[in-house]
Design an enzyme around this catalytic site. Structure first.
Site, PDB file in Angstrom:
ATOM      1  N   ASN A  40       0.839  -1.195   0.000  1.00 30.58           N
ATOM      2  CA  ASN A  40       0.000   0.000   0.000  1.00 30.58           C
ATOM      3  C   ASN A  40       0.875   1.246   0.000  1.00 30.58           C
ATOM      4  O   ASN A  40       1.676   1.361  -0.963  1.00 30.58           O
ATOM      5  CB  ASN A  40      -1.131  -0.042   1.036  1.00 30.58           C
ATOM      6  CG  ASN A  40      -0.779  -0.347   2.472  1.00 30.58           C
ATOM      7  OD1 ASN A  40      -0.358  -1.436   2.785  1.00 30.58           O
ATOM      8  ND2 ASN A  40      -0.971   0.589   3.365  1.00 30.58           N
ATOM      9  N   ASP A  41       0.797   2.109   0.967  1.00 31.35           N
ATOM     10  CA  ASP A  41       1.395   3.453   0.874  1.00 31.35           C
ATOM     11  C   ASP A  41       2.870   3.496   0.474  1.00 31.35           C
ATOM     12  O   ASP A  41       3.676   2.747   1.040  1.00 31.35           O
ATOM     13  CB  ASP A  41       1.359   4.139   2.249  1.00 31.35           C
ATOM     14  CG  ASP A  41       0.068   3.939   2.984  1.00 31.35           C
ATOM     15  OD1 ASP A  41      -0.870   3.372   2.430  1.00 31.35           O
ATOM     16  OD2 ASP A  41       0.016   4.354   4.156  1.00 31.35           O
ATOM     17  N   SER A 104       3.343   3.524   8.150  1.00 34.11           N
ATOM     18  CA  SER A 104       3.945   4.539   7.271  1.00 34.11           C
ATOM     19  C   SER A 104       4.791   5.570   8.009  1.00 34.11           C
ATOM     20  O   SER A 104       4.604   5.810   9.210  1.00 34.11           O
ATOM     21  CB  SER A 104       2.843   5.247   6.497  1.00 34.11           C
ATOM     22  OG  SER A 104       2.317   4.355   5.553  1.00 34.11           O
TER      23      SER A 104
HETATM   24  C1  FRU Z   1      -2.919   4.384   4.920  1.00 36.14           C
HETATM   25  C2  FRU Z   1      -2.544   3.620   6.178  1.00 36.14           C
HETATM   26  C3  FRU Z   1      -1.638   4.443   7.090  1.00 36.14           C
HETATM   27  C4  FRU Z   1      -0.923   3.382   7.869  1.00 36.14           C
HETATM   28  C5  FRU Z   1      -0.737   2.300   6.848  1.00 36.14           C
HETATM   29  C6  FRU Z   1      -0.780   0.900   7.362  1.00 36.14           C
HETATM   30  O1  FRU Z   1      -3.238   3.551   3.853  1.00 36.14           O
HETATM   31  O2  FRU Z   1      -3.709   3.204   6.867  1.00 36.14           O
HETATM   32  O3  FRU Z   1      -2.308   5.374   7.894  1.00 36.14           O
HETATM   33  O4  FRU Z   1       0.289   3.850   8.385  1.00 36.14           O
HETATM   34  O5  FRU Z   1      -1.758   2.474   5.885  1.00 36.14           O
HETATM   35  O6  FRU Z   1      -0.477  -0.025   6.362  1.00 36.14           O
END
Ligand code: FRU
Length: 496
Positions: A40-41, A104
């Protein structure tokens, strides 16, 4: 011994990835995907010692979200990424959890060290415990977590247990970090200041969500741009406004931010958790996660690409500017032009209700730019149909008089659905720049004043592009199409 535990967890993660290589299948040509597993991020984006570094939220064990690690890749042009060993793995009391991990954060270039500040997330029953932690590396590859972690133990006064995603910068003699939390049911960005990266003091709320702007904000970024300051956030439960920017003034003495203009970072659903970096050309570049938000009900996020061994990809890097009206503009980075292969140009094409076959495109990757002359057009609508096969199509309808652009994915494939809407300012011309890749379409409208990002998973690689006008005639005053090659056409490079 944190070092030993962490090193073992990193080894296991890399072994998992390697055991699933080679990558292949349904990979995009020029968008980053993880070598194996879930992403993800984007995290810790930084230009460090002549290379761009990308870290990202990563599960190296499966194609679903769990046990967050930081994947790592490096690049010289923000497009061709080389996979590197996993940088962070859950290993400590503050980040070891199946439904948690190393969340993140951001990176800092300390010259002889590359330093990461990230959120550790663990669970105690229903409760999440989110703390801020440091890891450092001398070689930019192997990271050691600090013995003094966590460096921020508790949420700020009034903040909820959701307290995460630090983004660091330096101003004068201090370090600063913005983080997100929620206060009284509203998302907020809070400010911290430190004499170094380990000793932080809470300074206050930088901005709080207004009614409807989300109960929690995530992944904040805050940076100077073209004479003002810009704050970006990803918002939870904020309707269509899941990605917001605010531009305004920041008084360094009072540490107060006063936004003057605001907008959406993107008008599509498949865009989230964007982070920026500043590079050696002084460009502020934004990179999003192409979140899977437009899947049909009951379709798991990894369904479209699980067989190919991954789930999740990045969106195109966008160079940011603020125009004189205080509007944030998004340009596809100029490096994108190096991907262009064969091109074709047409000018002055009148459209009416009869469908016109504009192009037959064999490649999954291409860029298409078109300009419609709105002064000369009498039509109410222009419809671009991307025909994937006789039964599947994606349509983009421009309502010229209403100033709306509608992207419909109900007939694209078996997994995505719905309409995405973008409202554009009617001027005498409408310019669109479209980037197709295997699993995505990104539309830049009116010289990057707005963008709309969408995932799509048609079975066939190529498509036919049809055009027609409704309720009158429309003038396509110019049209360019380039096949785009891509660094990942032959699989990723990796030095895992
Ligand atoms: C955003 C999020 C962040 C977190 C991360 C966990 O997509 O929810 O806030 O740090 O993904 O994977």
């Amino acid at each position: 011994m944190p070092q030993r535990q962490h090193a073992a967890a990193i080894r296991a993660a890399n072994e998992s990835i390697i055991s699933h290589l080679p990558r292949g299948g349904r990979r995009p040509l020029y968008h980053f995907t993880p070598p194996f597993g879930w992403m993800n991020d984007p995290n810790g984006l930084i230009f460090y010692k002549g290379q761009y570094h990308l870290f990202y939220q990563h599960n190296p064990y499966a194609t679903h979200w769990a046990r967050m690690h930081w994947g790592h890749a490096a690049s010289r042009d923000l497009l061709d990424w080389t996979d590197l060993p996993v940088a962070l793995a859950p290993s400590e009391i503050y980040d070891l959890a199946t439904f948690g991990g190393c969340y993140s954060g951001s990176a800092w270039d300390a010259g002889d060290e590359l330093i990461l500040l990230y959120t550790g997330c663990v669970r105690r029953g229903e409760e999440e415990i989110q703390t801020q932690n440091i890891a450092r590396s001398k070689d930019g590859l192997r990271f050691t977590k600090d013995e003094g972690n966590p460096v921020i133990v508790n949420p700020p006064p009034g903040g909820s247990m959701h307290f995460r995603d630090p983004k660091i910068w330096r101003q004068g003699e201090y370090f600063y970090a913005v983080l997100c939390t929620s206060m009284a049911g509203r998302g907020c960005v809070v400010l911290y200041r430190g004499v170094d990266l380990s000793n932080w003091a809470y300074r206050g709320v930088l901005l709080e969500a207004k009614e409807g702007e989300g109960w929690m904000w995530e992944c904040p970024d805050f940076f100077p741009l073209d004479g003002q300051y810009v704050l970006t956030v990803s918002a939870m439960a904020a309707g269509d406004e899941t990605n917001l920017w605010f531009a305004g003034s920041f008084d360094e003495k009072t540490e107060r931010f006063i936004p003057h203009t605001r907008g959406k970072l993107d008008w599509g659903r498949d865009f989230y958790a964007a982070q920026t970096l500043l590079d050696d050309k002084n460009r502020r570049v934004l990179i999003p996660w192409a979140a899977q938000r437009s899947l049909r009900e009951n379709v798991p996020a990894d369904a479209p690409t699980k067989e190919s061994g991954f789930c999740g990809q990045l969106g195109l890097p966008r160079a940011l500017h603020l125009d004189t009206g205080g509007q944030l503009r998004f340009q596809p980075i100029e490096e994108m032009q190096t991907l262009r292969g064969e091109g074709r140009r047409e000018e002055w094409l009148w459209l009416d209700e009869r469908p016109y076959l504009l192009a037959r495109q064999d490649s999954a990757g291409f860029e298409m730019n078109c300009t419609f002359d709105l002064d000369k057009s009498t039509a109410d609508t222009v419809t671009l149909t991307f025909l994937h096969d006789p039964l599947h199509r994606t349509t983009l309808t421009l309502h010229l008089k209403l100033g709306q652009l509608l992207l419909c994915r109900d007939g694209t494939d078996d997994v995505t659905q719905g309409l995405d809407r973008l409202e554009f300012h009617q001027q005498n011309r409408l310019r669109l720049q479209l980037f197709f890749d295997r699993n995505s379409l990104e539309i830049f409208v009116s010289e990057g004043l707005q963008t709309l990002s969408a995932n799509l998973f048609p079975q066939s690689v190529g498509m036919e592009i049809w055009l027609c006008a409704g309720g009158g005639r429309a003038l396509l005053s110019d049209f360019d199409l380039w096949t785009l090659g891509g660094p990942f056409g032959d699989g990723n490079q990796n030095t895992l």
